[in-house]
Design a protein around this motif. Structure first.
Motif, mmCIF file in Angstrom:
data_model
loop_
_atom_site.group_PDB
_atom_site.id
_atom_site.type_symbol
_atom_site.label_atom_id
_atom_site.label_comp_id
_atom_site.label_asym_id
_atom_site.label_seq_id
_atom_site.Cartn_x
_atom_site.Cartn_y
_atom_site.Cartn_z
ATOM 1 N N GLU A 75 0.834 -1.209 0.000
ATOM 2 C CA GLU A 75 0.000 0.000 0.000
ATOM 3 C C GLU A 75 0.867 1.256 0.000
ATOM 4 O O GLU A 75 0.597 2.215 -0.741
ATOM 5 N N LEU A 76 1.915 1.257 0.819
ATOM 6 C CA LEU A 76 2.838 2.400 0.820
ATOM 7 C C LEU A 76 3.469 2.587 -0.558
ATOM 8 O O LEU A 76 3.596 3.715 -1.055
ATOM 9 N N ALA A 77 3.869 1.469 -1.157
ATOM 10 C CA ALA A 77 4.520 1.543 -2.469
ATOM 11 C C ALA A 77 3.557 2.032 -3.540
ATOM 12 O O ALA A 77 3.936 2.812 -4.423
ATOM 13 N N VAL A 78 2.304 1.571 -3.470
ATOM 14 C CA VAL A 78 1.294 2.026 -4.437
ATOM 15 C C VAL A 78 1.088 3.530 -4.306
ATOM 16 O O VAL A 78 1.026 4.257 -5.309
ATOM 17 N N GLN A 79 0.989 3.994 -3.059
ATOM 18 C CA GLN A 79 0.763 5.421 -2.826
ATOM 19 C C GLN A 79 1.959 6.268 -3.259
ATOM 20 O O GLN A 79 1.805 7.447 -3.579
ATOM 21 N N SER A 80 3.147 5.655 -3.252
ATOM 22 C CA SER A 80 4.353 6.434 -3.562
ATOM 23 C C SER A 80 4.751 6.377 -5.036
ATOM 24 O O SER A 80 5.764 6.970 -5.420
ATOM 25 N N VAL A 81 3.989 5.655 -5.857
ATOM 26 C CA VAL A 81 4.274 5.674 -7.301
ATOM 27 C C VAL A 81 4.143 7.112 -7.788
ATOM 28 O O VAL A 81 3.107 7.753 -7.587
ATOM 29 N N PRO A 82 5.173 7.657 -8.398
ATOM 30 C CA PRO A 82 5.170 9.088 -8.735
ATOM 31 C C PRO A 82 4.175 9.447 -9.833
ATOM 32 O O PRO A 82 3.805 8.611 -10.661
ATOM 33 N N ILE A 83 3.765 10.705 -9.805
ATOM 34 C CA ILE A 83 2.953 11.277 -10.876
ATOM 35 C C ILE A 83 3.881 12.136 -11.736
ATOM 36 O O ILE A 83 4.477 13.091 -11.237
ATOM 37 N N PRO A 84 4.057 11.804 -13.007
ATOM 38 C CA PRO A 84 4.933 12.617 -13.868
ATOM 39 C C PRO A 84 4.443 14.057 -13.922
ATOM 40 O O PRO A 84 3.241 14.317 -14.012
ATOM 41 N N GLU A 85 5.378 14.993 -13.847
ATOM 42 C CA GLU A 85 5.017 16.405 -13.832
ATOM 43 C C GLU A 85 5.677 17.134 -14.990
ATOM 44 O O GLU A 85 6.830 16.881 -15.335
ATOM 45 N N ALA A 86 4.914 18.069 -15.567
ATOM 46 C CA ALA A 86 5.418 18.827 -16.715
ATOM 47 C C ALA A 86 6.551 19.767 -16.322
ATOM 48 O O ALA A 86 7.393 20.120 -17.139
ATOM 49 N N LYS A 87 6.601 20.159 -15.044
ATOM 50 C CA LYS A 87 7.572 21.169 -14.624
ATOM 51 C C LYS A 87 8.982 20.605 -14.456
ATOM 52 O O LYS A 87 9.928 21.341 -14.249
ATOM 53 N N THR A 88 9.117 19.283 -14.489
ATOM 54 C CA THR A 88 10.438 18.694 -14.298
ATOM 55 C C THR A 88 10.759 17.737 -15.430
ATOM 56 O O THR A 88 9.878 17.066 -15.961
ATOM 57 N N HIS A 89 12.030 17.705 -15.800
ATOM 58 C CA HIS A 89 12.462 16.776 -16.844
ATOM 59 C C HIS A 89 13.007 15.489 -16.249
ATOM 60 O O HIS A 89 13.406 14.586 -16.982
ATOM 61 N N GLU A 90 13.038 15.421 -14.923
ATOM 62 C CA GLU A 90 13.569 14.230 -14.275
ATOM 63 C C GLU A 90 12.602 13.056 -14.456
ATOM 64 O O GLU A 90 11.439 13.141 -14.071
ATOM 65 N N PRO A 91 13.066 11.969 -15.039
ATOM 66 C CA PRO A 91 12.177 10.808 -15.195
ATOM 67 C C PRO A 91 11.880 10.188 -13.836
ATOM 68 O O PRO A 91 12.767 10.113 -12.976
#
Length: 533
Positions: free
Chosen positions: A283-299
């Motif tokens: 559950e912690l891992a699911v919640q921590s899956v990142p949301i890609p953001e337009a403001k950063t180029h970091e994958p």
């Protein structure tokens, strides 16, 4: 009265002489005295004195269990030489060991134990030693049947056994909780309460949409520094506690209660290991899956695949322990099917949550790819003003590097069967992104060559997925890109080629309309002709 008194004096005198000769190992005189006393009430006192004197100096130390059999064997020879009813005397000799020496020894040890874990371990050890002792007595044919020995053992331990299993379950729960608390403390983590229902998911979905367009955040995604909060060592510690509880259960429970007690122990293990530890970590891992953001180029870095690997290893340990340790104890009882169902239900819940996390992880990967393509791909890549060297675009380079690293990571973390399923899903999602991305541009000849180079690079990359379906999708996409490059007079021939002949007219039409010469070469007429094929 004087006669009775005289008899008493004579009996006392004979008993004292018997004890004296016992100390001097004068068996002949002991036998004579025993024969005389056999007809008087003092005979039982003589026997008691013999037993007390025989056991006084040898059965009083810490090595009580190891001393008992040698003492009995030694005194059996004396009893057979001295007394006319040796079986009865030996039975009383052993009874005195159990009721006095052994019972007092056990009470003394258990009363000194302060904590529950040590108490249970001591109780189990003492019960095992007593069981072994009884078996030795039985095998030595010292005049006692198994029922007599079992009854004496039961009398000693019954008050402890009546409350044993309540203490066992509480001790197991306490120990597993302590292991969990120590683990989280070592990570500096405080367990979280997750919101029930779909509100959290709705916020995340909104954030996913918003983050691709703006810098505004409505929720924070905690990544915990890449920590998974799962550990095989914790699982091993759990299973060690489980094994110890099962072993004590089989030692201290009645045969009728063993299946039920084993089930309850397994239930506790499953609750703490699968629900409180594994499920929480997922559950912690699911919640921590990142949301890609337009403001950063970091994958985004996806640790969920590592979580899946750890979960798989923990489940293997859990399954093996179930098969090797628990099943032999319950397989012929109704509790076997109950354990199977309990395990099945809990593992299905884990599998469902893993599937959800994998899907979210793939969306994070493909989401970043979409953002990268949108920000890095220039219109001039596919419609340059002048002739340029044909090479892959910067956007393609970034995408391939990121996708390749994730393919490698997935292969390292997932077993072959699950990796195959994930790769197919990832490949299909990736194909859809590239397909829709290419439809956003207009292509001249030089740009079409660049697009073909990009697609070729994508084809090389997705071959590592090992999916024929995905490979075929990209082969078809490559053929569609050729529609952007071939001379307009050859378009119809290409459309009827082996790779594209089965495609819907609308797909071919969509690509042909992307050509920069679509209007000047009046290719709309060609599209009308394609509908008649």
């Amino acid at each position: 009265m004087k006669i009775i008194k005289k008899y008493d004096e004579i009996e006392i005198s004979l008993i004292e002489e018997f004890i004296k000769n016992h100390s001097q190992k004068n068996l002949t005189r002991m036998k004579e005295i025993a024969a005389i006393l056999n007809h008087f009430k003092g005979y039982s006192q003589c026997v008691d004195a013999f037993i007390e004197n025989s056991q006084a100096n040898s059965l009083s130390g810490k090595n009580l269990f190891s001393e008992i059999i040698p003492v009995c064997e030694y005194n059996l020879k004396i009893i057979e030489s001295v007394f006319i009813n040796p079986d009865q005397i030996m039975a009383k000799f052993v009874l005195n060991i159990y009721q006095l020496k052994l019972q007092n020894h056990i009470i003394s040890i258990l009363s000194d134990v302060k904590d529950t874990a040590s108490y249970l371990e001591k109780l189990s050890q003492l019960y095992k030693k007593t069981t072994i002792l009884s078996k030795h007595f039985s095998s030595l044919n010292l005049g006692h049947d198994d029922m007599f020995l079992n009854k004496m053992q039961t009398n000693i331990f019954q008050k402890y056994l009546d409350t044993y299993f309540v203490s066992e379950l509480k001790n197991l729960k306490d120990n597993l909780l302590i292991i969990l608390q120590k683990f989280y403390a070592s990570k500096g983590h405080t367990r979280k309460q997750f919101q029930a229902g779909g509100f959290q998911e709705l916020r995340r979905d909104l954030q996913t949409v918003i983050s691709t367009r703006t810098n505004f955040n409505i929720m924070h995604i905690e990544d915990y520094g890449g920590e998974t909060f799962l550990s095989e060592n914790v699982a091993i510690a759990f299973l060690q506690e489980f094994n110890q509880s099962l072993e004590r259960c089989c030692t201290l429970s009645t045969s009728n209660n063993i299946p039920s007690n084993c089930y309850q122990i397994f239930e506790v293990l499953t609750m703490y290991l699968i629900e409180d530890f594994v499920d929480y970590g997922i559950e912690l891992a699911v919640q921590s899956v990142p949301i890609p953001e337009a403001k950063t180029h970091e994958p985004p870095s996806i640790i969920f695949f590592e979580v899946v690997k750890q979960v798989h290893r923990i489940i293997v340990l859990y399954e093996n322990q179930f098969s090797e340790t628990l099943v032999p104890l319950i397989i012929t009882t109704p509790k076997y099917s109950q354990c199977i169902n309990l395990k099945k239900n809990k593992l299905e819940q884990i599998e469902s949550k893993i599937d959800f996390g994998l899907d979210r992880s793939l969306n994070a990967i493909t989401g970043w790819i979409k953002i990268c393509l949108a920000s890095e791909q220039k219109k001039s890549d596919f419609k340059p003003e002048a002739d340029v060297d044909t090479m892959i675009s910067v956007a393609c380079k970034y995408v391939v590097q990121y996708l390749s690293s994730n393919i490698k990571h997935i292969r390292e973390c997932l077993d072959d069967k699950n990796a195959e399923l994930v790769f197919v899903e990832l490949g299909i999602k990736f194909h859809r992104i590239i397909y829709e991305h290419l439809l956003q541009f207009t292509y001249n000849s030089a740009g079409a060559m660049c697009a073909i180079c990009d697609v070729n690079e994508y084809r090389k990359c997705i071959k590592d997925l090992g999916s024929k379906l995905v490979i075929n999708l990209f082969d078809t996409l490559h053929a569609l890109c050729n529609l952007l490059l071939v001379k307009h007079e050859n378009l119809k021939q290409v459309c009827f080629g082996e790779t594209l002949v089965g495609l819907d007219h609308s797909v071919l039409s969509n690509f042909i309309q992307l050509r920069s010469d679509f209007k000047t070469q009046k290719l709309g007429i060609l599209l009308k002709n394609l509908t008649s094929r």
